[in-house]
Enzyme design. Structure first.
Site, PDB file in Angstrom:
ATOM      1  N   GLU A 272     -48.100  82.854  19.557  1.00 18.32           N
ATOM      2  CA  GLU A 272     -48.728  84.149  19.285  1.00 18.32           C
ATOM      3  C   GLU A 272     -49.062  84.896  20.574  1.00 18.32           C
ATOM      4  O   GLU A 272     -49.015  86.128  20.627  1.00 18.32           O
ATOM      5  CB  GLU A 272     -49.989  83.968  18.432  1.00 18.32           C
ATOM      6  CG  GLU A 272     -51.265  83.612  19.145  1.00 18.32           C
ATOM      7  CD  GLU A 272     -51.267  82.260  19.835  1.00 18.32           C
ATOM      8  OE1 GLU A 272     -51.981  82.095  20.828  1.00 18.32           O
ATOM      9  OE2 GLU A 272     -50.543  81.360  19.357  1.00 18.32           O
ATOM     10  N   ASP A 273     -49.383  84.160  21.643  1.00 19.31           N
ATOM     11  CA  ASP A 273     -49.728  84.807  22.904  1.00 19.31           C
ATOM     12  C   ASP A 273     -48.547  85.583  23.473  1.00 19.31           C
ATOM     13  O   ASP A 273     -48.675  86.729  23.898  1.00 19.31           O
ATOM     14  CB  ASP A 273     -50.221  83.760  23.914  1.00 19.31           C
ATOM     15  CG  ASP A 273     -49.383  82.486  23.876  1.00 19.31           C
ATOM     16  OD1 ASP A 273     -48.196  82.544  23.500  1.00 19.31           O
ATOM     17  OD2 ASP A 273     -49.921  81.416  24.214  1.00 19.31           O
TER      18      ASP A 273
END
Length: 462
Positions: A272-273
């Site tokens: 997700e980062d």
């Protein structure tokens, strides 16, 4: 006879072309590596104190620090304490824990008692927004944060006291009046700098990887800045920006402005980062910046097999996110690149392979050690410590190609005790019993014992 001569000419032309391409690639690769080495020297060997560190609280933008926790990570007390010790006058801390019985809560409560003047909060319980447990853990703190600027820090990261102030400096960036054509900064990130807390072999191999080749290429790519390249150990961005993106990597327009956005939209991704960074870059047409600080990454008791599976996991994730870059990856490693250059030089100039390869590896190691020293702020310790580090570096270089070859044929990954299947664009779903790597099934190597480790797909239990 004429046909034989034509074949010989064609073979010679082909050989010359391949040798020229090989040397060209080697030159490009070294150019990128030297950009990373030079940028590391320039950026990390001097870390000035930010004027924001001594400003009044009302004169600086507020920052909400969010730290997702799960269990007793290596060096946890010191990692979390480093956020309490930031030289910045206006910030709050959220510790996000999914389970009220999590052992990390004891450490958090001790630190809150030790630093009563710091505005710290504990958020217990997660919100199910997708298959990514980290995002589920972060969402409640994300919603409750008082400030627009968010700093998301992994639990195994320790930061220096001046990191936040210097990061806010980088996020604000130069004024648009001074540089009207310069895109604004929407995300500030920090290169991981590993330190092994245990004597395990895998821990030292991971340390050698992150502090040399990974750091060198990471810094170089972000210096050239032709696309997003972010590791999510320590990221600073604005919630108001995140609320405008959804991970489709399509620019925001009036036609798609009403889509599902914000942090919950990224619960469908494992990395997700990286997707948040890519979404900000592509959907808002903004840029990222590295501050002059590092994210001190504590590497605990990691066996060599733990290291192997960690690299497999992220190669498989990247394969579905940046396919071309993942396919090229083996050709950026020292062994493959060196062999290509050695063969090319031998074909073109008759240069001995036995002489070129030792020189190649020696210079490659020298550059990698220089990057390490820039990030560390001091030379590599001498004696047995230095030789242990070099030994781990050699092992890492030797494992790079075998790990890539294994990883590239599969799509299942193991993360925090759960198995997932990586799909297009890096989205994931929980793995079912039939989601065994296809090549294993083809070779009939899988067994009922292997497949039994996979969880059935049941999003209701996330």
């Amino acid at each position: 006879m004429a046909d034989d001569d034509d074949l010989a000419v064609q073979s010679s032309v082909l050989g010359l072309s391949l040798a020229a391409v090989g040397l060209g690639w080697y030159t490009i690769l070294w150019s990128i590596g030297l950009v990373g080495c030079r940028a590391a020297r320039k950026r990390y060997r001097l870390r000035p104190r930010s004027p924001l560190a001594s400003a009044a609280a009302g004169d600086v933008p507020g920052v909400s620090i969010i730290r997702p926790l799960r269990g007793l990570d290596p060096n946890l007390y010191e990692n979390l304490e480093s956020t309490f010790r930031q030289e910045y006058p206006n910030y709050e801390i959220f510790f996000a824990v999914a389970d009220e019985h999590d052992q990390a809560l004891g450490v958090v409560r001790d630190l809150i008692t030790k630093y009563p003047h710091v505005n710290a909060h504990v958020i217990i319980g997660e919100e199910n927004v997708g298959v990514n447990p980290k995002v589920n853990n972060l969402v409640r703190a994300y919603r409750q944060a008082a400030h627009d600027i968010l700093w998301v820090l992994d639990s195994n990261v320790m930061v220096d006291p001046g990191t936040l102030a210097r990061s806010v400096d980088a996020l604000d960036g130069p004024s648009s009046v001074a540089q009207p054509k310069r895109k604004r900064v929407a995300l500030v990130h920090h290169v991981p700098f590993a330190f092994a807390t245990e004597p395990a072999l895998g821990s030292h191999v991971e340390q050698a990887f992150l502090n040399t080749n990974h750091a060198k290429m990471y810094i170089a790519i972000n210096t050239i800045a032709i696309d997003s390249c972010v590791v999510g150990k320590s990221n600073l961005y604005r919630r108001s920006d995140l609320e405008r993106v959804d991970g489709t990597l399509k620019p925001v327009t009036s036609a798609n402005a009403a889509r599902n956005t914000g942090l919950p939209a990224f619960g469908r991704f494992l990395a997700e980062d990286n997707m948040i960074a890519g979404a900000l870059w592509h959907e808002l047409d903004v840029r990222h910046d590295l501050s002059c600080d590092v994210a001190h990454n504590a590497v605990g008791n990691m066996s060599l097999m733990d290291y192997f599976w960690r690299r497999v996991r992220w190669i498989r994730v990247r394969k579905h996110m940046v396919f071309a870059a993942t396919m090229v990856e083996p050709f950026t490693e020292s062994i493959v690149a060196g062999c290509i250059a050695a063969a090319s030089l031998r074909y073109l100039l008759g240069f001995p392979v036995w002489l070129f390869l030792p020189l190649h590896f020696l210079v490659w190691l020298f550059v990698d050690l220089d990057v390490y020293e820039s990030l560390a702020g001091h030379p590599v310790p001498q004696g047995s410590t230095k030789w242990k580090f070099i030994g781990a570096w050699v092992l890492r270089e030797g494992l790079a190609l075998p790990i890539w070859l294994y990883a590239i044929w599969g799509s299942t990954v193991d993360w925090r005790g759960r198995k997932y299947v990586v799909m297009r664009n890096g989205e994931v779903r929980k793995a079912g019993r039939d989601d065994v790597d296809k090549w294993l099934r083809w070779l009939r190597w899988s067994s009922s014992k292997d497949t039994a480790q996979y969880e059935p797909i049941d999003l209701a239990q996330d």
